[in-house]
Design a protein around this motif. Structure first.
Motif, PDB file in Angstrom:
ATOM      1  N   LEU A 229      65.986 -91.516  10.168  1.00 25.93           N
ATOM      2  CA  LEU A 229      66.944 -90.239   9.515  1.00 25.93           C
ATOM      3  C   LEU A 229      67.096 -90.927   8.011  1.00 25.93           C
ATOM      4  O   LEU A 229      67.544 -90.000   7.234  1.00 25.93           O
ATOM      5  N   PHE A 230      66.751 -92.199   7.587  1.00 21.56           N
ATOM      6  CA  PHE A 230      67.120 -92.525   6.328  1.00 21.56           C
ATOM      7  C   PHE A 230      66.231 -91.662   5.110  1.00 21.56           C
ATOM      8  O   PHE A 230      66.497 -90.972   4.476  1.00 21.56           O
ATOM      9  N   ASP A 231      64.791 -91.629   5.698  1.00 24.55           N
ATOM     10  CA  ASP A 231      63.844 -90.509   5.122  1.00 24.55           C
ATOM     11  C   ASP A 231      64.180 -89.191   5.178  1.00 24.55           C
ATOM     12  O   ASP A 231      64.048 -88.548   4.052  1.00 24.55           O
ATOM     13  N   TYR A 232      64.881 -88.719   6.113  1.00 22.59           N
ATOM     14  CA  TYR A 232      65.231 -87.402   6.488  1.00 22.59           C
ATOM     15  C   TYR A 232      66.324 -87.137   5.111  1.00 22.59           C
ATOM     16  O   TYR A 232      66.203 -86.113   4.646  1.00 22.59           O
ATOM     17  N   TYR A 233      67.312 -87.878   5.203  1.00 22.41           N
ATOM     18  CA  TYR A 233      68.216 -87.608   4.168  1.00 22.41           C
ATOM     19  C   TYR A 233      67.955 -88.135   2.755  1.00 22.41           C
ATOM     20  O   TYR A 233      68.335 -87.506   1.904  1.00 22.41           O
ATOM     21  N   LYS A 234      67.115 -88.845   2.469  1.00 23.56           N
ATOM     22  CA  LYS A 234      66.637 -89.269   1.194  1.00 23.56           C
ATOM     23  C   LYS A 234      65.831 -88.007   0.524  1.00 23.56           C
ATOM     24  O   LYS A 234      66.027 -87.754  -0.429  1.00 23.56           O
ATOM     25  N   ASP A 235      65.188 -87.378   1.564  1.00 21.72           N
ATOM     26  CA  ASP A 235      64.322 -86.182   1.209  1.00 21.72           C
ATOM     27  C   ASP A 235      65.310 -85.109   0.651  1.00 21.72           C
ATOM     28  O   ASP A 235      64.800 -84.170  -0.150  1.00 21.72           O
ATOM     29  N   LEU A 236      66.389 -85.057   1.282  1.00 21.98           N
ATOM     30  CA  LEU A 236      67.671 -84.095   1.044  1.00 21.98           C
ATOM     31  C   LEU A 236      68.210 -84.609  -0.201  1.00 21.98           C
ATOM     32  O   LEU A 236      69.071 -83.925  -0.699  1.00 21.98           O
ATOM     33  N   GLY A 237      67.895 -85.626  -0.931  1.00 20.64           N
ATOM     34  CA  GLY A 237      68.625 -86.159  -1.896  1.00 20.64           C
ATOM     35  C   GLY A 237      70.152 -86.609  -2.027  1.00 20.64           C
ATOM     36  O   GLY A 237      70.840 -86.585  -2.656  1.00 20.64           O
ATOM     37  N   LYS A 238      70.191 -87.005  -0.653  1.00 19.44           N
ATOM     38  CA  LYS A 238      71.707 -87.356  -0.295  1.00 19.44           C
ATOM     39  C   LYS A 238      72.196 -88.646  -0.210  1.00 19.44           C
ATOM     40  O   LYS A 238      73.224 -89.227  -0.018  1.00 19.44           O
ATOM     41  N   THR A 239      71.253 -89.734   0.093  1.00 20.86           N
ATOM     42  CA  THR A 239      71.376 -90.868   0.207  1.00 20.86           C
ATOM     43  C   THR A 239      71.809 -91.916  -0.962  1.00 20.86           C
ATOM     44  O   THR A 239      71.285 -91.555  -1.953  1.00 20.86           O
ATOM     45  N   VAL A 240      72.651 -92.706  -0.678  1.00 21.35           N
ATOM     46  CA  VAL A 240      73.002 -94.007  -1.689  1.00 21.35           C
ATOM     47  C   VAL A 240      72.965 -95.275  -0.954  1.00 21.35           C
ATOM     48  O   VAL A 240      73.614 -95.255   0.099  1.00 21.35           O
ATOM     49  N   ILE A 241      72.384 -96.448  -1.288  1.00 23.26           N
ATOM     50  CA  ILE A 241      72.110 -97.518  -0.764  1.00 23.26           C
ATOM     51  C   ILE A 241      73.156 -98.654  -1.263  1.00 23.26           C
ATOM     52  O   ILE A 241      73.257 -98.744  -2.641  1.00 23.26           O
ATOM     53  N   ILE A 242      73.979 -99.113  -0.386  1.00 23.71           N
ATOM     54  CA  ILE A 242      74.948 -99.952  -0.812  1.00 23.71           C
ATOM     55  C   ILE A 242      74.570-101.185   0.051  1.00 23.71           C
ATOM     56  O   ILE A 242      74.136-101.504   1.171  1.00 23.71           O
ATOM     57  N   ASN A 243      74.592-102.569  -0.810  1.00 17.94           N
ATOM     58  CA  ASN A 243      74.354-103.842  -0.273  1.00 17.94           C
ATOM     59  C   ASN A 243      75.744-104.234   0.847  1.00 17.94           C
ATOM     60  O   ASN A 243      76.512-104.372   0.607  1.00 17.94           O
ATOM     61  N   GLY A 244      75.288-104.159   2.007  1.00 25.39           N
ATOM     62  CA  GLY A 244      76.249-104.523   3.004  1.00 25.39           C
ATOM     63  C   GLY A 244      76.549-105.945   3.514  1.00 25.39           C
ATOM     64  O   GLY A 244      77.224-106.279   4.268  1.00 25.39           O
ATOM     65  N   GLU A 245      75.916-106.892   2.558  1.00 27.84           N
ATOM     66  CA  GLU A 245      76.012-108.310   2.702  1.00 27.84           C
ATOM     67  C   GLU A 245      76.802-108.789   1.798  1.00 27.84           C
ATOM     68  O   GLU A 245      77.123-109.997   1.879  1.00 27.84           O
ATOM     69  N   GLN A 246      77.589-107.835   1.000  1.00 33.10           N
ATOM     70  CA  GLN A 246      78.780-108.361   0.241  1.00 33.10           C
ATOM     71  C   GLN A 246      80.168-108.696   0.853  1.00 33.10           C
ATOM     72  O   GLN A 246      80.171-108.133   2.032  1.00 33.10           O
ATOM     73  N   GLU A 247      81.060-109.218   0.227  1.00 33.92           N
ATOM     74  CA  GLU A 247      82.348-109.301   0.814  1.00 33.92           C
ATOM     75  C   GLU A 247      82.940-107.909   1.033  1.00 33.92           C
ATOM     76  O   GLU A 247      82.697-106.821   0.240  1.00 33.92           O
ATOM     77  N   VAL A 248      83.660-107.486   2.082  1.00 33.75           N
ATOM     78  CA  VAL A 248      84.248-106.337   2.351  1.00 33.75           C
ATOM     79  C   VAL A 248      84.813-105.437   1.276  1.00 33.75           C
ATOM     80  O   VAL A 248      84.421-104.215   1.085  1.00 33.75           O
TER      81      VAL A 248
END
Ligand code: AMP
Length: 210
Positions: free
Chosen positions: A177-196
């Motif tokens: 699904l990542f590619d599905y939404y990337k192709d729609l130009g909707k994704t933004v990636i956040i580093n989930g290993e940081q402090e909350v």
């Protein structure tokens, strides 16, 4: 604002969703929470979902899509919603698009919480939850005041056996699904290993600019 929080199990979707609910006053729609509530209440839906969930498998699409359609048609979703744990298959994403089109809505952003595989098992097996508040803890990194307190519980599927299956389901069915939404130009990636708090900050920067 219509948001999807996307990421592996244990990536922090639930934690961030709860913070965003407070911030924006829009509801968190967690299919996992809906299934767990149905199981607790002993409903037909709960009976259908339980064996899949306990094993770490996805609940079949026909069951899952129906409950989301019903939930999205509720009045409290008029000003926006945060989808947490849905969609999890391409078919679910396609059906979601149809449901939203019928309601004259669209997804604004898909916020991807990125966490390395090695982190996931440790996060999930250490996860503890408050029955009263739904707040999510970790026995090592963010322990509840008294982890033996009656209010604190561990999810049935937060064990090492189910986690292996859940990660496999994620890789096979959900990750595409990542590619599905990337192709729609909707994704933004956040580093989930940081402090909350830092993760929240990064998410808010994106959402506030919408
Ligand atoms: P979660 O609370 O999001 O980790 O979901 C817990 C479990 O509920 C998953 O492992 C699945 O068995 C089931 N589940 C939740 N959301 C979905 C979905 N969108 N599609 C299929 N199964 C789901």
């Amino acid at each position: 604002m219509n948001i999807i929080l996307f990421g592996a199990p244990g990536a922090g979707k639930g934690t961030q969703a709860k913070i965003l609910v407070e911030k924006y006053g829009i509801p968190q729609i967690s299919t996992g929470d809906m299934f767990r509530e149905a199981i607790t209440n002993g409903t037909e839906l709960g009976k259908k979902a339980k064996s899949f969930m306990d094993a770490g498998n996805l609940v079949p699409d026909d069951v899952t899509i129906g409950i989301v359609e019903e939930r999205l048609s509720k009045k409290d979703c008029e000003n926006g919603f945060i989808l947490d744990g849905f969609p999890r298959t391409i078919h679910q994403a396609e059906e979601l698009a149809k449901i939203l089109e019928k309601q004259n809505k669209d997804i604004d952003k898909v916020v991807v919480l990125e966490v390395r595989d090695g982190e996931i098992v440790e996060r999930i097996t250490g996860r503890r939850i408050s029955k009263k508040t739904g707040k999510i803890y970790h026995i090592k990194h963010n322990p509840p005041v008294d982890e033996n307190e009656e209010d604190i519980y561990q999810r049935d599927d937060d064990n090492e056996t189910a986690v292996v299956t859940r990660l496999a389901e994620y890789k096979n069915q959900t990750a595409p699904l990542f590619d599905y939404y990337k192709d729609l130009g909707k994704t933004v990636i956040i580093n989930g290993e940081q402090e909350v708090g830092k993760i929240t900050e990064d998410i808010l920067k994106i959402l506030n600019s919408l």
